[in-house]
Design a protein around this motif. Structure first.
Motif: not given
Length: 502
Positions: A125-129
Motif C-alpha cells: 500500500e505504501l509503495l503504491k502511494l
C-alpha cells in the motif's frame, strides 16, 4: 493559512563554532517550504534540532508544533508527533528487504511477534502511494538510488508523517528520478502534507516551493514568497549576500599538446561489457567534459583509467605525452601523474573521522616523510598552506573533516590530490551537493590547475556546468562515446541528443 511549525530564537553551539545564531522559522500547514543557504550556513543543523537529533537542552530557543511547545529528547520523540526527517545519506540497510526497512523500529507486531503478512500488505500500500511497483521482499541493495529515496518516503508515511523534512533529496538522483520525486511532493501537498526541503538545486526549489527561508552564517536572512515566480539570481543574492552575475569565472584557455590519450578502451564487469571502444584525448591546459545519463559509463571510465580500480578484462592503451602508459594499480597511477577526485567524497574521498591535516597528507606521504618517518612540521606546513590557499573554512587543520560543510570537504579532497602534483586530474561530479558560492571557488581552483598546464577531465550530470566550464565535451551513452562537441557546438539540446543515442 495557519503555521504548523514555529522555531523561535534557535541558537546552537559546537566547540569553537556558533552553528545557529537566533534563527527563526515559520512554516505554514500544507506548504512546501524550502531552506536555502551556502554549505555550513546551518540548514541541516536547524533540521536536526527540529527532529530531535540534537535534543532539547543542547540548544537555546523554542519549537512550537501545532501551537504546542515541543521539547524533543530524540528522533523517536519527534516522530511520535509526526515529524520525520530523511537525511542526505539514506538510512536504509542494504541487506534487508524493502518491507523490513520500511517498518524497522516501527514493526507491526502482536505480543512481541512480527506479523509478516500484514507487514508485506502494508508495504504494498505504501509503495503504491509513492509510485513504486517493487516486490516488498526485494533487497534494498538490488534497487537504484532513486527508488531507495522513494522507499525512505514510504518509510516516513508508515510513521503517519505530518511534517516531512528532506535534506538534499535529489542530490544523487538523475533528472528523471528528481522530476518524479518533486512531482510526488507536489501530490502530497495536494493531500495536505507539509514538507521542508533543503536543496542546492535552485531550479527545483523555484519549481515546487511556496516559501523560501534563507540562512547565512547561522542567521535567518529572509523568507521569500515564491507565488508568481522567483529568479534563481534573487535566491543567490540572499544566500551569498551579493549578486553573482556570472556563475562561472572568466577564462582564456592556453591549450598545448596532447597530454592524455585513450585508445580503443574496452572494460568488462564479469561477462558484461561496460565500456566499448572508447577513444578520447585531453590536451595540456584543457578542460574536457564528459556528459552522460546515469549508467552511461562516465564514472566507470574514470575509475578504469585510474589504476584499473574498476572492471575486468581491460583492453586498449593509454598514452601520456605520446608515450604508452602501463598502469598496474592506483599507487602506480598516482606515481605516474594521475589523480581522481571521486564522485562520493564521504565514502571514497575522505576519512571523515580524521582531521583536515591527515586527509590532505594521505595521498603523498612519500613527499612528507624520510625513511618511513613523517616529518610532522612539513605535514603541518603543507596542510596550513592548502587551508589558506583553498580557503578551507575550519577552526584549524586539526578539525575533524566530518564536521566540515560539503564545500569545505570538497576543497580538502582537491587539496589531497593537488599535493600529489598530478599532470592529469579527473574530476567526477566535483560540485555535487555544494552551494553556488562554494561552486564558484571550486571552479576558480580548476581554472588555476588548467592554467598550470594540467589536463582536466571533468565529469558532471549538470549540463549548464559542462557548458560553462569545458573547452570540449565528449558525450557517452550505454558505454560508448556518441559525440564530441567543441565549446561552440555544445548546447544543452545537442548534449541531450547524443546522451540518448544507442
Amino acid at each position: 493559512m495557519a503555521a504548523i511549525l514555529e522555531m523561535k530564537h534557535i541558537t546552537k553551539e559546537f566547540p569553537g563554532v556558533k552553528a545557529l545564531d537566533d534563527v527563526n522559522l515559520s512554516v505554514q500547514e500544507g506548504e512546501i517550504h524550502a531552506l536555502c543557504g551556502e554549505n555550513g550556513a546551518g540548514k541541516s543543523t536547524l533540521m536536526k534540532v527540529l527532529s530531535g537529533v540534537y535534543g532539547h537542552g543542547t540548544y537555546n530557543g523554542a519549537i512550537y508544533f501545532n501551537e504546542e511547545e515541543c521539547k524533543f529528547k530524540d528522533i523517536r520523540d519527534s516522530e511520535s508527533k509526526g515529524i520525520v526527517i530523511i537525511h542526505q545519506e539514506l538510512a536504509l540497510i542494504p541487506d534487508l528487504s524493502i518491507a523490513e526497512n520500511i517498518f524497522l523500529g516501527n514493526e507491526i507486531k502482536k505480543h512481541g511477534v512480527i506479523n509478516w503478512n500484514e507487514t508485506v500488505l502494508k508495504t504494498r500500500e505504501l509503495l503504491k502511494l509513492v509510485g513504486l511497483e517493487e516486490d516488498p521482499n526485494t533487497r534494498i541493495s538490488s534497487i537504484g538510488v532513486g527508488k531507495q529515496q522513494l522507499v525512505e518516503i514510504a518509510k516516513a508515511l508508515a510513521k503517519k508523517v505530518k511534517l516531512l523534512i528532506l535534506d538534499e533529496p535529489t542530490a544523487a538522483l538523475n533528472e528523471e528520478d528528481s522530476s518524479n520525486l518533486l512531482n510526488l511532493l507536489l501530490e502530497f501537498k495536494k493531500q495536505g502534507m507539509t514538507s521542508i526541503m533543503i536543496s542546492h538545486k535552485l531550479n527545483e526549489i523555484a519549481k515546487v516551493a511556496d516559501h523560501i527561508t534563507i540562512i547565512r552564517d547561522g542567521k535567518t536572512i529572509e523568507t521569500l514568497e515564491v507565488k508568481g515566480g522567483i529568479s534563481e539570481d534573487r535566491i543567490i543574492k540572499g544566500m551569498v549576500g551579493r549578486d553573482l552575475t556570472n556563475r562561472y569565472p572568466t577564462r582564456v584557455p592556453t591549450i598545448g599538446d596532447t597530454i592524455l590519450e585513450v585508445r580503443d578502451w574496452h572494460v568488462f564487469q564479469g561477462e558484461r561489457e561496460i565500456l566499448k571502444s572508447i577513444n578520447l584525448q585531453v590536451k595540456k591546459g584543457e578542460i574536457v567534459g564528459i556528459a552522460g545519463l546515469m549508467g552511461s559509463g562516465r564514472t566507470e571510465l574514470a575509475r578504469s583509467i585510474f589504476g584499473r580500480s574498476f572492471g575486468t578484462k581491460i583492453t586498449g592503451a593509454l598514452y601520456k605525452n605520446g608515450k604508452e602508459l602501463a598502469i598496474k594499480n592506483v599507487a602506480d597511477a598516482i606515481f605516474k601523474g594521475l589523480a581522481y577526485v571521486t564522485e562520493d567524497r564521504k565514502n571514497d574521498g575522505l576519512i571523515l573521522i580524521e582531521d583536515v591535516k591527515t586527509n590532505i597528507s594521505l595521498s603523498n606521504l612519500k613527499k612528507l616523510s624520510k625513511r618511513f618517518v613523517i616529518n610532522e612540521q612539513k605535514e603541518v606546513a603543507e596542510a596550513e598552506n592548502f587551508r589558506s590557499k583553498m580557503n578551507i573554512k575550519s577552526p584549524s587543520i586539526l578539525q575533524k573533516t566530518g564536521n566540515l560543510s560539503g564545500g569545505n570537504q570538497q576543497k580538502v579532497v582537491l587539496s589531497k590530490w593537488i599535493l600529489t602534483d598530478p599532470d592529469i586530474l579527473m574530476l567526477d561530479e566535483p560540485t555535487r551537493g555544494i552551494d553556488v558560492g562554494a561552486k564558484y571557488e571550486i571552479y576558480t581552483i580548476i581554472h588555476t590547475l588548467a592554467a598550470e598546464g594540467k589536463g582536466i577531465l571533468f565529469i558532471s550530470s549538470e549540463l549548464p556546468e559542462l557548458l560553462g566550464m569545458c573547452d570540449r565535451v565528449y558525450v557517452m551513452s550505454e558505454g560508448k562515446i556518441t559525440g564530441e562537441l567543441s565549446k561552440n557546438e555544445a548546447t544543452q539540446e545537442n548534449l541531450m541528443k547524443y546522451m540518448t543515442r544507442d
